[in-house]
Design an enzyme around this catalytic site. Structure first.
Site, PDB file in Angstrom:
ATOM      1  N   ASP A  96      -0.328  -2.228   4.432  1.00  0.00           N
ATOM      2  CA  ASP A  96       0.719  -1.286   4.852  1.00  0.00           C
ATOM      3  C   ASP A  96       1.954  -2.060   5.303  1.00  0.00           C
ATOM      4  OD1 ASP A  96      -0.734   0.978   4.423  1.00  0.00           O
ATOM      5  OD2 ASP A  96      -0.957   1.535   6.535  1.00  0.00           O
ATOM      6  N   HIS A 150      -1.071  10.796  -2.402  1.00  0.00           N
ATOM      7  CA  HIS A 150      -2.409  10.322  -2.036  1.00  0.00           C
ATOM      8  C   HIS A 150      -3.425  11.442  -1.889  1.00  0.00           C
ATOM      9  CE1 HIS A 150      -5.614   9.062   0.743  1.00  0.00           C
ATOM     10  NE2 HIS A 150      -5.526   7.909   0.106  1.00  0.00           N
ATOM     11  N   LYS A 193      -7.018   9.110  -7.876  1.00  0.00           N
ATOM     12  CA  LYS A 193      -7.586   9.771  -6.705  1.00  0.00           C
ATOM     13  C   LYS A 193      -8.369  10.969  -7.196  1.00  0.00           C
ATOM     14  CE  LYS A 193      -7.074   8.249  -2.676  1.00  0.00           C
ATOM     15  NZ  LYS A 193      -7.875   7.086  -2.392  1.00  0.00           N
ATOM     16  N   GLU A 218       0.906  -0.434  -4.811  1.00  0.00           N
ATOM     17  CA  GLU A 218      -0.294   0.392  -4.977  1.00  0.00           C
ATOM     18  C   GLU A 218       0.144   1.841  -4.931  1.00  0.00           C
ATOM     19  OE1 GLU A 218      -4.009   2.592  -3.659  1.00  0.00           O
ATOM     20  OE2 GLU A 218      -2.088   2.505  -2.634  1.00  0.00           O
ATOM     21  N   GLU A 239      -4.178   3.896  -8.517  1.00  0.00           N
ATOM     22  CA  GLU A 239      -5.468   4.478  -8.112  1.00  0.00           C
ATOM     23  C   GLU A 239      -5.592   5.923  -8.581  1.00  0.00           C
ATOM     24  OE1 GLU A 239      -6.635   4.295  -3.958  1.00  0.00           O
ATOM     25  OE2 GLU A 239      -8.418   5.493  -4.397  1.00  0.00           O
ATOM     26  N   HIS A 266       0.831  -1.213   0.000  1.00  0.00           N
ATOM     27  CA  HIS A 266       0.000   0.000   0.000  1.00  0.00           C
ATOM     28  C   HIS A 266       0.862   1.259   0.000  1.00  0.00           C
ATOM     29  CE1 HIS A 266      -3.073   2.738   2.115  1.00  0.00           C
ATOM     30  NE2 HIS A 266      -3.523   2.525   0.892  1.00  0.00           N
ATOM     31  N   ARG A 267       0.705   2.042  -1.047  1.00  0.00           N
ATOM     32  CA  ARG A 267       1.521   3.260  -1.221  1.00  0.00           C
ATOM     33  C   ARG A 267       3.005   2.892  -1.051  1.00  0.00           C
ATOM     34  NH1 ARG A 267      -2.202   7.113   2.808  1.00  0.00           N
ATOM     35  NH2 ARG A 267      -4.169   6.120   2.260  1.00  0.00           N
ATOM     36  N   ASP A 296      -1.044   6.187  -5.799  1.00  0.00           N
ATOM     37  CA  ASP A 296      -2.160   7.129  -5.962  1.00  0.00           C
ATOM     38  C   ASP A 296      -1.704   8.275  -6.846  1.00  0.00           C
ATOM     39  OD1 ASP A 296      -3.965   5.991  -3.730  1.00  0.00           O
ATOM     40  OD2 ASP A 296      -2.061   6.364  -2.697  1.00  0.00           O
TER      41      ASP A 296
HETATM   42  O1  G3P Z   1      -5.986   0.203  -2.725  1.00  0.00           O
HETATM   43  C1  G3P Z   1      -7.078   0.747  -2.072  1.00  0.00           C
HETATM   44  C2  G3P Z   1      -6.766   1.810  -1.086  1.00  0.00           C
HETATM   45  O2  G3P Z   1      -5.550   2.413  -1.339  1.00  0.00           O
HETATM   46  C3  G3P Z   1      -7.885   2.827  -1.081  1.00  0.00           C
HETATM   47  O3  G3P Z   1      -7.798   3.716  -0.028  1.00  0.00           O
HETATM   48  O4  G3P Z   1      -7.370   5.946   0.894  1.00  0.00           O
HETATM   49  O5  G3P Z   1      -5.586   4.249   0.930  1.00  0.00           O
HETATM   50  O6  G3P Z   1      -6.227   5.309  -1.200  1.00  0.00           O
HETATM   51  P1  G3P Z   1      -6.689   4.849   0.143  1.00  0.00           P
HETATM   52 CA    CA Z   2      -4.857   4.217  -2.705  1.00  0.00          CA
END
Ligand code: G3P
Ligand code: CA
Length: 266
Positions: A260, A78, A139, A63, A137, A36-37, A65
């Protein structure tokens, strides 16, 4: 093409459930581990150190954003504000790429990462996409008219639309944006993010263009995952931040988990 695929999957799901055979998706697929990120639990999110760490930890995908700078460059951050993750304040879209680039996107997390910068989308593609899958993603795409076409062009320029194997997946909470992206590049799978239990009609509508329906971990249960699979889509759950969340998800035949802390989903 997507419609034919859905008809096939619906028929297959009916046959499978008729014979009481366990769904193939629960036994034969490899569950993707998605950082995640990058490795947001260990490093400042959406920075090079974070992506490097996720890869060291064996991520199958990163992942990321994306948003747009004032001068129309796709940047990886993000929030639509820079306040939380840099030493500046204001909207991402009020700064040029050069201005964003000079910001410190590391110190807010730890002094150890002082000077880490906001990457451009092109840099992330060039540096990582040969080594690891990308879950991209969009955003707040409604803030950035035309962003779908810009992303599509960056990906096509590098021939990612011919790579297959879901190496690149594009996702968003915004269905209209993902429909647009699917029309632009049907070869690259799109995903819809949901943070509430979807109903059957909604799932069927999403399945007309999306290859994934990605539920928040709180929404994951057998009914939801079976519905996603029986409509010919895959399911990536997000975002694992604790052992308890990881423990819950391991009981479901998910196609991927965003975390994470990738070590929680080993
Ligand atoms: O991969 C999904 C997740 O990243 C969505 O929520 O807020 O972390 O971008 P967020
Ligand atoms: Ca995301």
């Amino acid at each position: 093409m997507k419609v034919m695929k859905n008809v096939f999957f619906t028929a297959l799901a009916t046959v499978i459930s008729f014979f009481g055979i366990k769904k193939m998706t629960s036994t034969t697929h490899k569950m993707k581990r998605i950082g995640h990120r990058g490795a947001a639990g260990y490093c400042p999110e959406n920075t090079f150190p974070s992506y490097d760490r996720a890869i060291e930890m064996g991520a199958d995908y990163l992942e990321i954003d994306v948003q747009l700078s004032k001068d129309g460059k796709i940047v990886v951050i993000h929030d639509s504000l820079v306040d939380r993750t840099t030493d500046h304040k204001g909207k991402v879209s009020d700064f040029t790429f050069d201005e964003l680039r000079k910001m410190d996107a590391g110190s807010w997390f730890s002094q150890k990462f002082r000077g880490a910068c906001i990457p451009s989308f092109a840099e992330v593609l060039d540096k990582y996409a040969d080594r690891v899958g990308l879950l991209i993603e969009l955003k707040k795409p409604a803030l950035y008219p035309g962003i779908e076409k810009m992303i599509a062009e960056e990906l096509k320029k590098r021939n990612f639309h011919t790579k297959g194997d879901d190496h690149i997946i594009v996702q968003s909470f915004e269905t209209e944006s993902m429909k647009r992206f699917h029309e632009l590049v049907p070869e690259i799978p799109v995903a819809i993010l949901i943070n509430y239990p979807p109903d059957t009609v909604e799932i069927k509508n999403i399945a007309k263009y999306a290859s994934y329906l990605n539920p928040k971990w709180t929404v994951v249960n057998k009914r939801v995952i079976d519905l996603i699979h029986s409509n010919g889509m895959k399911a990536i759950a997000w975002t694992v931040r604790s052992r308890k969340e990881a423990e819950k998800l391991k009981h479901y035949p998910l196609d991927g988990i965003v975390a994470d802390y990738l070590d929680l989903i080993e």
